[in-house]
Write an enzyme that holds these catalytic residues in place. Structure first.
Site, PDB file in Angstrom:
ATOM      1  N   LYS A  43       5.524  17.192   1.559  1.00 23.97           N
ATOM      2  CA  LYS A  43       4.403  17.207   2.518  1.00 23.97           C
ATOM      3  C   LYS A  43       4.203  18.019   2.620  1.00 23.97           C
ATOM      4  CE  LYS A  43       3.754  14.175   6.333  1.00 23.97           C
ATOM      5  NZ  LYS A  43       4.522  13.460   7.636  1.00 23.97           N
ATOM      6  N   SER A  79       1.236   9.519   7.604  1.00 20.98           N
ATOM      7  CA  SER A  79       0.790  10.571   7.476  1.00 20.98           C
ATOM      8  C   SER A  79       0.660  11.224   5.943  1.00 20.98           C
ATOM      9  CB  SER A  79       0.884  11.731   8.468  1.00 20.98           C
ATOM     10  OG  SER A  79       2.500  11.653   8.447  1.00 20.98           O
ATOM     11  N   SER A 128       4.665   6.927   9.343  1.00 19.06           N
ATOM     12  CA  SER A 128       3.756   7.985   8.652  1.00 19.06           C
ATOM     13  C   SER A 128       5.123   8.436   6.741  1.00 19.06           C
ATOM     14  CB  SER A 128       4.290   9.444   8.857  1.00 19.06           C
ATOM     15  OG  SER A 128       3.454   9.335   9.900  1.00 19.06           O
TER      16      SER A 128
END
Length: 440
Positions: free
Chosen positions: A39, A114, A138
């Protein structure tokens, strides 16, 4: 970083040719040669580390986040970094630097957020394991929308160092870094590497007898006015899981109705904005929006956004505005924090050392782009477990009628991650786990 990755893969080939023995290599490098994606909110040396914030577009990581470093030391080869929502605080992965990430099962659908780029890249078979973080779902929402596995560990086991934004104050108890994987068996291996010495807090060496687990099931949150009703297809998938567990393991799944879950969004929101034990205020989102730049005024940004001049996304601006409103209701927030503590005790008592709760991952299957704006609080189905500090594994359950992934959350009491991981492996065998996009 494909060129560097190929170079590192050649070094792995060279190491293998030296004939050191499989046992030695497996012990020293448990992830030798395994491709990993990260990420973008995490530092990966030489790669961008913007978290989708335009002010940070020139920020390049000069070091590795702790978990990234541990994965590299275990032999994993990073392919690159993946997209996230602006400042990791929205469940559609779109920002003004990289644009929008599309769901590999349907390009008109979101990947979640996210850690959405991570969910999409795993589902599309670009990488096999990934690094995500989770303060409101997330890891689990993208894993659900993209039909892969994601694990939010018990709080405080895996280090959060080296990501932006990082948690401060009370939020350090809610933010979790964890693995996202195409295959259930990889979750535990990656979790061990990520946790390092912290893994001793978990019981990953304990053998799990599935027949001895006390299974509980809850179909929905009780009907919150802020959240969509759970889709029939998701309820049907959960019912099939219950039926399979009962018939195959010969156990009874206990239906439960936990009244306080109806206030999941309000509890999460109040606890996220509360002071820590030292009286330190939670970090303001608007301060984060202004990173590497001037202070941000959400109302002014909204006016700029309406005429296409803001460098921020609408969800980030909206969050900045609601943050100010939260400050106006201090007494209501205190009651909700108290309710959250009470819910935590109730959950721990229900689950004990041998319980697993089956609970929807989200009220809907992967929504179409932009539609989360209409139902902004649907993430409450995952968020509540962050403030409760419980370990949760998101497990895929095949595809629904529209060819989109279905799934379920598996929840246990703190430090009982081994139970949810074992159930995820079991359900993968029964329901097929990850399905290649475009296969049907």
């Amino acid at each position: 970083r494909f060129e560097e990755a190929l170079q590192e893969a050649r070094q792995v080939d060279k190491l293998l040719s030296e004939g050191l023995g499989d046992d030695y290599l497996e012990d020293k490098f448990p992830l030798l040669g395994v491709p990993v994606t990260v990420k973008e909110a995490f530092s990966l040396h030489g790669m961008p580390n913007t978290s989708g914030l335009v002010n940070r577009r020139n920020v390049i990581a000069t070091s590795d986040a702790t978990v990234v470093s541990r994965l590299k030391q275990a032999g994993a080869i990073p392919l690159g970094v993946t997209n996230c929502s602006e400042l990791c605080m929205w469940y559609e992965s779109s920002n003004r630097i990289y644009g929008r990430t599309n769901n590999p099962y349907d390009l008109q659908r979101i990947v979640g957020g996210s850690s959405g780029g991570e969910g999409g890249v795993l589902a599309a078979a670009c990488s096999v394991i990934g690094v995500g973080s989770d303060i409101g779902g997330s890891i689990r929402m993208p894993a659900f929308f993209n039909g892969v596995f994601g694990h939010k560990p018990t709080t405080g086991v895996v280090p959060n160092d080296g990501q932006f934004p990082n948690a401060h104050g009370v939020r350090t108890s809610y933010l979790c870094t964890g693995p996202m994987c195409r295959y259930a068996e990889d979750l535990e291996l990656v979790l061990r590497v990520m946790a390092g010495p912290g893994v001793s807090k978990l019981k990953l060496n304990e053998k799990v007898s599935l027949e001895k687990i006390k299974f509980h099931c809850m179909d929905h949150d009780g009907g919150s006015i802020f959240v969509s009703p759970v889709d029939k297809e998701i309820l049907q998938a959960q019912k099939k899981v219950v039926e399979h567990i009962e018939s195959d393991l010969g156990v009874r799944v206990q239906r439960v109705a936990i009244h306080k879950m109806k206030y999941s969004f309000q509890i999460w929101s109040a606890m996220m904005s509360s002071k820590d034990s030292n009286g330190q205020e939670a970090q303001r989102f608007t301060d984060l929006l202004g990173d590497h730049g001037k202070p941000v005024w959400p109302l002014w940004e909204l006016m700029k956004w309406l005429v296409g001049m803001s460098s921020h996304t609408l969800p980030a601006i909206a969050l900045g505005l609601t943050e100010k409103l939260m400050k106006l209701n201090q007494s209501g927030n205190a009651k909700l924090v108290s309710m959250g503590k009470s819910l935590q005790e109730e959950m721990e008592a229900l689950l004990g050392q041998d319980g697993v709760l089956l609970y929807p991952s989200h009220p809907t299957i992967a929504p179409k782009h932009h539609s989360p704006i209409c139902m902004p609080f649907n993430f409450a189905y995952t968020a509540i477990f962050n403030v409760l500090g419980l370990p949760v594994t998101q497990c895929p359950l095949g595809l629904g009628s529209e060819g989109l992934p279905l799934g379920i959350q598996l929840v246990a009491a703190a430090y009982n991650d081994h139970l949810t991981l074992a159930v995820a492996r079991y359900l993968e065998q029964a329901f097929g786990g990850w399905v290649l996009p475009g296969k049907v």
